[in-house]
Design a protein around this motif. Structure first.
Motif, short mmCIF file in Angstrom:
data_model
loop_
_atom_site.label_atom_id
_atom_site.label_comp_id
_atom_site.label_asym_id
_atom_site.label_seq_id
_atom_site.Cartn_x
_atom_site.Cartn_y
_atom_site.Cartn_z
N ALA A 406 0.83 -1.21 0.00
CA ALA A 406 0.00 0.00 0.00
C ALA A 406 0.86 1.26 0.00
CB ALA A 406 -0.93 -0.01 1.20
N LEU A 407 1.93 1.27 0.81
CA LEU A 407 2.81 2.43 0.87
C LEU A 407 3.68 2.52 -0.37
CD1 LEU A 407 4.16 4.85 2.19
CD2 LEU A 407 5.57 3.25 3.52
N ALA A 408 4.32 1.41 -0.74
CA ALA A 408 5.27 1.44 -1.86
C ALA A 408 4.59 1.81 -3.17
CB ALA A 408 5.97 0.09 -1.99
N ASN A 409 3.35 1.36 -3.37
CA ASN A 409 2.61 1.67 -4.59
C ASN A 409 1.76 2.93 -4.46
OD1 ASN A 409 3.16 -0.66 -6.49
ND2 ASN A 409 2.51 -1.77 -4.66
N SER A 410 1.86 3.59 -3.30
CA SER A 410 1.19 4.86 -3.06
C SER A 410 -0.31 4.78 -3.30
CB SER A 410 1.80 5.97 -3.94
OG SER A 410 1.46 7.24 -3.44
N LEU A 411 -0.94 3.75 -2.76
CA LEU A 411 -2.39 3.58 -2.91
C LEU A 411 -3.12 4.56 -1.99
CD1 LEU A 411 -2.56 -0.32 -3.03
CD2 LEU A 411 -2.40 1.29 -4.94
N ASN A 412 -4.09 5.26 -2.54
CA ASN A 412 -4.76 6.32 -1.79
C ASN A 412 -5.79 5.80 -0.79
OD1 ASN A 412 -3.29 8.29 -3.07
ND2 ASN A 412 -4.88 8.80 -4.56
N ILE A 413 -6.59 4.83 -1.21
CA ILE A 413 -7.68 4.37 -0.34
C ILE A 413 -7.15 3.74 0.94
CG2 ILE A 413 -9.62 2.75 -0.19
CD1 ILE A 413 -10.10 3.29 -3.18
N PRO A 414 -6.14 2.85 0.89
CA PRO A 414 -5.58 2.35 2.15
C PRO A 414 -4.98 3.46 3.02
CG PRO A 414 -4.95 0.93 0.33
CD PRO A 414 -5.58 2.14 -0.27
N ALA A 415 -4.35 4.46 2.40
CA ALA A 415 -3.76 5.56 3.18
C ALA A 415 -4.83 6.35 3.92
CB ALA A 415 -2.96 6.47 2.26
N VAL A 416 -5.94 6.61 3.25
CA VAL A 416 -7.03 7.33 3.91
C VAL A 416 -7.61 6.50 5.05
CG1 VAL A 416 -9.35 8.28 3.58
CG2 VAL A 416 -7.59 8.68 1.85
N ARG A 417 -7.67 5.18 4.85
CA ARG A 417 -8.15 4.30 5.91
C ARG A 417 -7.22 4.37 7.12
NH1 ARG A 417 -11.85 2.33 9.12
NH2 ARG A 417 -11.42 0.21 9.85
N VAL A 418 -5.92 4.34 6.89
CA VAL A 418 -4.97 4.43 7.99
C VAL A 418 -5.11 5.77 8.70
CG1 VAL A 418 -2.52 4.51 8.57
CG2 VAL A 418 -3.36 2.81 6.95
N LEU A 419 -5.29 6.87 7.94
CA LEU A 419 -5.46 8.18 8.57
C LEU A 419 -6.72 8.22 9.41
CD1 LEU A 419 -4.57 11.05 9.02
CD2 LEU A 419 -5.65 11.70 6.85
N SER A 420 -7.78 7.58 8.95
CA SER A 420 -9.02 7.56 9.75
C SER A 420 -8.81 6.84 11.07
CB SER A 420 -10.14 6.90 8.95
OG SER A 420 -9.93 5.51 8.81
N LEU A 421 -7.90 5.85 11.10
CA LEU A 421 -7.60 5.12 12.34
C LEU A 421 -6.68 5.93 13.24
CD1 LEU A 421 -7.00 1.57 10.80
CD2 LEU A 421 -9.03 2.36 12.02
N VAL A 422 -5.71 6.62 12.64
CA VAL A 422 -4.75 7.41 13.42
C VAL A 422 -5.41 8.68 13.96
CG1 VAL A 422 -2.64 8.81 13.24
CG2 VAL A 422 -2.74 6.53 12.20
#
Length: 753
Positions: A406-422
């Motif tokens: 998710a990080l290496a391929n810069s996927l947006n949806i997983p990143a937004v999910r992580v931000l919602s948790l953080v």
């Protein structure tokens, strides 16, 4: 009639009284508020800046971008003073703030011949405009006359003339005769001959339309006028005028005494103590020149895609020294807004902030390396009944993905999910701690789009944050000079002082930073989005992340080795979008060239593995230990919690599987697999052999040669040929065959942009 006459007389009396009051008020202002020498601020000290080895970067005539240098009137060529007086105000010593004769003549031409009211400005009035610029209106002209009167009241004629010669605009951001003389001719103003002096005296009439680099013919025509006026005034004869006009005059290149790094010099100069006249900077002149040339080359190559601007900075991770700093492709080009500083400009970072989010989530144990994130259509409810639906630029979805992917391929949806948790506020606090001082809005303002570039940051602060990541989360203040702190000015603006004093960035878990670094350096992990052999892949260990803002207005590539961090921005200063240029295709090629140049003679050491984590094979789809249903086995770093669960699963599986299921078998490579090995010094190209089943007294052989594991993992650097891999244990053995072949072609050198 009597009453009417009386009324008119009263009106005239009132008008006369008002007029007298105005005159008295203006006289009082002029007499009681004179402008004196101490009120005319000027810095006569030039500043010479050197690179780290003592080579000259440039000499600044002032500490800002208005290049000026004050010299006494006695040190200015008499030829220039005479030329200025003849061209601008030949009766300067015979009148006061205004020249009444010229004023009446111009007023008559304006009323009778309907010409613009122009040509009556005295040197005092022109100096007034320089000191206090006013609009070209009647009220503005009145203000100009008042300031000119204050000058005449507080200064002698020679003092006014000296101030004018040192402050008059001379084109190309030059102010005063000394700066112009040094910049255009490379000599001091005291050494100007008649030809050079008359040419410079022509410039104040219209510094833009008479620019010597763009309008030479117009400037020569104005020089002829200056020489003619000097003849009329009896200052020179016709022979002198003809000789001066025909004399060959060589103009220096438009560098104003600057050899390299102009943006850096003008950014640094206000921070230097006014008493200092020479400062040694951290810039490496050779590296700086390379960056300037490569920045221009990459922008030129991308011009068909509507790319016109770029900026880059190189930092030494060991001490925070700025080694190179390029703010635009060409500082001296006004056509491309070259004086804009792309290192300090605020732009949207796109995905370049994601590593800091993932590090924070891993540090807080909100996610772990084995966490599976979903890259599927997702919607988030916003205040006010709004809906936020993040999406990737590819408009495709990969389903279940590991954190690394998710990080290496810069996927947006997983990143937004992580931000919602953080939590947006928590992430914003971390960004502030990392030095992102321009993210000044509230967490509600940025929302979940913060991790996708919803704020504005500078390349300077973004690169500085990556330096912290390269140092395992340890903060570092960026350093611009090698001199003592006394060289810095305590009166510098706060926003400048923050770049040279210690930042209060708290250190995080170094192991977590090392884990994120490993993810950013994994070319195979980012292969789905960028391919294995992109400009982000180097023949040595380097962690890198790209970013692309909305509508392709900004592209970023920031990455680091153990030694250096390189930040690159590519876009357009005027905000126009590029033609579908992303971070890897826009900023990536320049980043690649710089990194390869830094390691032309040696390679950097590899990154340290994350302390406390253990490498183990897992199933990419589930993040658990592999089983028969697993389609893709990968290795991942496991933390203590994951490792405990991993071992428990192994114990549970060993008590439930049948003897056949527990038989020794080779999971990878498969029988008949064929691999391609590319030549070159890429030491990261490895095959990992995976084996399952009973492994008591286990041994692994390749073409009869026993292999030794590293941290329990069998890694092998490919060589060309046909190979037999044999696994042996007390429960039996397993054999598979595979080949390694060369590529059909290989091109050495840079990838084409």
């Amino acid at each position: 009639m009597g009453h009417l006459s009386t009324g008119l007389n009263s009106l005239r009396i009132r008008q006369i009284i008002v007029g007298l009051a105005v005159v008295l008020a203006l006289t009082a202002i002029i007499q009681f508020f004179p402008i004196r020498q101490k009120d005319l601020s000027h810095d006569g000290r030039s500043l010479e800046l050197l690179d780290r080895s003592g080579q000259r970067l440039g000499t600044l005539f002032s500490r800002d971008e208005l290049h000026g240098m004050h010299v006494p009137l006695a040190d200015i060529s008499p030829q220039f003073v005479a030329a200025v007086l003849s061209a601008e105000d030949h009766r300067f010593f015979q009148h006061g703030a205004i020249d009444e004769i010229s004023f009446v003549r111009v007023a008559f031409d304006t009323l009778v011949h309907h010409r613009p009211f122009a040509g009556a400005s005295t040197i005092s009035m022109q100096l007034a405009r320089i000191i206090e610029p006013v609009p070209p209106t009647v009220w503005g002209k009145l203000q100009e006359v008042i300031v000119a009167g204050r000058l005449e009241s507080g200064l002698s004629k020679r003092e006014i003339l000296e101030a004018y010669c040192n402050g008059v605009p001379m084109g190309s951001n030059l102010s005063g005769v000394e700066a112009a003389s040094r910049s255009y001719f490379g000599i001091e103003s005291a050494d100007l001959d008649l030809a050079q002096a008359s040419l410079l005296a022509a410039l104040p009439n219209n510094p833009v339309r008479l620019d010597p680099y763009r309008h030479w013919d117009a400037l020569k025509a104005r020089q002829r006028y200056v020489l003619e006026r000097m003849q009329v005034d009896g200052r020179i004869n016709s022979e002198d005028a003809a000789h001066a006009f025909s004399e060959r005059i060589d103009i220096q290149p438009q560098y104003h005494g600057i050899i390299a790094a102009p943006h850096f010099l003008f950014w640094l100069a206000p921070q230097i103590s006014p008493e200092r006249t020479r400062v040694t900077t951290t810039i490496d002149l050779s590296l700086q020149r390379f960056l300037q040339a490569q920045t221009r080359a990459v922008v030129q190559a991308l011009a068909p895609h509507k790319v016109f601007d770029a900026a880059t900075i190189v930092i030494d991770n060991r001490n925070g020294e700025i080694l190179a700093y390029v703010g635009s492709p060409d500082y001296f080009s006004d056509d491309i807004l070259g004086r804009n500083d792309g290192v300090q400009a605020l732009r949207q970072p796109g995905s370049a902030l994601k590593p800091f989010l993932y590090e924070l989530a891993l540090e807080r144990r909100i996610i772990r390396p084995t966490t599976i994130l979903q890259d599927v259509p997702t919607a988030y409810a916003l205040p006010g009944a709004g809906i936020y639906r993040p999406h990737d630029y590819s408009n495709t979805y990969q389903g279940d993905v590991r954190v690394r992917s998710a990080l290496a391929n810069s996927l947006n949806i997983p990143a937004v999910r992580v931000l919602s948790l953080v939590g947006v506020g928590t992430f914003l606090d971390r960004l502030h701690a990392l030095g992102f001082s321009h993210l000044r809005k509230s967490a509600d303002y940025y929302g979940l789009g913060l991790t996708l570039g919803g704020g504005e940051v500078s390349l300077y602060e973004l690169t500085r944050a990556y330096v912290s990541a390269a140092r395992g989360g340890k903060p570092v203040r960026l350093i611009a000079t090698l001199d003592t702190p006394a060289a810095l000015s305590s009166s510098s603006p706060p926003e400048i002082l923050t770049t040279v004093r210690d930042e209060t960035v708290s250190s995080s878990d170094q192991a977590t930073w090392a884990l994120v670094t490993d993810m950013l350096a994994d070319s195979h992990a980012r292969a789905a989005a960028f391919g294995v052999d992109s400009v982000l892949t180097l023949p040595f260990a380097a962690a890198v992340k790209t970013g692309t803002s909305s509508d392709y207005r900004d592209t970023w590539t920031v990455g680091f080795t153990r030694d250096y961090t390189v930040g690159v921005w590519v876009g357009n200063f005027n905000g126009t979008p590029m033609r579908r240029i992303s971070g890897v295709s826009g900023a990536g090629p320049l980043w690649n060239r710089i990194m390869l140049h830094l390691y032309e003679r040696s390679e950097p050491p590899a990154f340290d593995p994350p302390n406390g984590y253990v490498h183990r094979p897992i199933c990419a789809q589930t993040g658990t230990i592999p089983n028969k249903a697993c389609r893709n086995i990968v290795t991942e770093y496991l933390d203590a919690q994951d490792l405990h669960a991993y071992r428990q699963a192994l114990v549970s599986r060993s008590t439930t599987v049948s003897p056949e299921a527990n038989a020794l078998r080779i999971l990878f490579p498969h029988e008949g697999d064929r691999f391609v090995s590319y030549p070159g010094p890429d030491r990261r190209q490895r095959l990992q052999f995976n084996v399952a089943g009973e492994q008591r007294d286990f041994q692994l052989f390749l073409n009869g040669r026993r292999l030794a594991p590293t941290d329990g993992v069998y890694l092998w650097r490919p060589a060309l040929g046909t190979f037999t891999l044999r696994a042996s244990s007390t429960s039996g053995e397993a054999v598979t065959h595979f080949t390694v072949v060369p590529p059909p072609f290989h091109r050495i050198g840079f990838s084409r942009i």
